[in-house]
Design an enzyme around this catalytic site. Sequence first.
Site, short mmCIF file in Angstrom:
data_model
loop_
_atom_site.label_atom_id
_atom_site.label_comp_id
_atom_site.label_asym_id
_atom_site.label_seq_id
_atom_site.Cartn_x
_atom_site.Cartn_y
_atom_site.Cartn_z
N ARG A 224 -9.26 4.25 -2.83
CA ARG A 224 -9.98 4.15 -1.56
C ARG A 224 -11.11 3.14 -1.73
O ARG A 224 -11.72 3.06 -2.80
CB ARG A 224 -10.58 5.51 -1.17
CG ARG A 224 -9.56 6.55 -0.74
CD ARG A 224 -8.93 6.21 0.62
NE ARG A 224 -7.98 7.22 1.05
CZ ARG A 224 -6.64 7.10 0.94
NH1 ARG A 224 -6.12 6.01 0.43
NH2 ARG A 224 -5.85 8.04 1.40
N HIS A 272 -3.94 -2.73 2.30
CA HIS A 272 -3.62 -1.31 2.08
C HIS A 272 -2.10 -1.09 2.16
O HIS A 272 -1.61 -0.28 2.96
CB HIS A 272 -4.37 -0.44 3.11
CG HIS A 272 -4.51 0.99 2.67
ND1 HIS A 272 -5.61 1.77 2.97
CD2 HIS A 272 -3.69 1.81 1.96
CE1 HIS A 272 -5.45 2.98 2.47
NE2 HIS A 272 -4.29 3.02 1.85
C1 GLV Z 1 -2.51 6.01 1.38
O1 GLV Z 1 -3.53 5.46 1.18
C2 GLV Z 1 -2.23 7.38 1.03
O2 GLV Z 1 -3.15 8.21 0.94
O3 GLV Z 1 -1.04 7.66 0.85
#
Ligand code: GLV
Length: 309
Positions: A224, A272
Site C-alpha cells: 500500500r 496498482h
Molecule cells: C490489491 O491491492 C489487493 O488488496 O488485492
Amino acid sequence: MAILFQSSADRWADWQPPLTALLPGEEFRLHPGTGDPASIEFAVVWKPPIGLLASLPNLKGVLSLGAGVDHILADPTLPPNVPVVRLLDPSLAAQMAEYVTLAVLAHHRRRGDYAAQQRDGVWRVLDAPGATRRRIGIMGFGMLGEACAARLMPFGFPLAGWVRHAQTAEGVRMFAGTEQLAAFLACSDILVCLLPLTPATHGILNARALALLPNGAAVINVARGAHVVVDDLLAALESGHLSGATLDVFADEPLAPGHPLWHHPKVTVTPHIAAITRPAHAAPIIADTIQRLRAGRPVAGVVNRHKGY
Ligand code: GLV
C-alpha cells in the site's frame, strides 16, 4: 436474503456471470441498489463507503475483493462481530510473484541505468554483484510473500523475510518484530514491501528505516502506498543512498499528474497492477467462502481485527 456486491458497475459486469453460476438461486444486489438493508446477508466489497456495512443489520460476513482489507477496516463504524475475510487467491500470489521477480531482476541487472545509457548512446559495463551476493528482503510473509520467495529462490539470491511474529520458512532467513527490523533492513539490498497496511505498518518505510538499508539498496512497494513516506524516499534517492524504487501503489491513487514520482529517473511507476483480482479465479473462492460462512464451517482468511489483517 441477498448478497450485496459493492465495487464499480463495470466490475459487476465481469463478476456477475461466474458468481451467479456458482451460487445459483442467490439474489445479488449491486450497490447502491441495496434494497432493504435488513435483507443483506453477505457483502462482497472493494473500498466500501464509510457506514455502508454498519447499515446492514443482518450482515453475516464481509468479503474483500482483494488481498488487502485495510479499505474495509478503515471504516470506524464497521460492525465489530461480523467476520471480514481476505481474498486468499493463488492467482494473486502468482501475479505478485511475477511482478516482484521482474522488479527484482530489473534492479539487480540495472535495467534503469542501462536504459538511460541507451538513450544517451553510451556503451559502458556497470558494476553488479552476482545473484548470490544480492540480498533480497521481503517484508510480510503471507501467501504473497511466500510465493515471491519461491520464485526468487532458484536465482540464488540470499532471501530474508520480516514478519510480526516469529515464523520459519525453508531457505529464508526470518526476522520478527520491531526488535529485529533493523537487522533485517541491514541485509536487504533489494527490499520488497508486501505488508498489510495497519496502524503499526503505516509509514514504516520512513527516513529512519530507509537509512538502515545498505548503501545502494532498491525498494519495491507492492503493498500500500501509505507504507512509504514518499518525501523520505525521494530524499534517499536524491542523496544516492538508494539506487532506485519500483512503486505499484500510492497513498492517493491515481497518482496525481505532475507528482515528482512520475518522472523521477530512478523510479518506476505502475498503476496498482501487480496483482489484479480476476473474477474467473476469485469467484469460486468467494462462493465457497459464502457457503462456508453460511454453514458455520471454517473459513480461511478471516481477519484478526486486533492485528488488522
Ligand atoms: C490489491 O491491492 C489487493 O488488496 O488485492
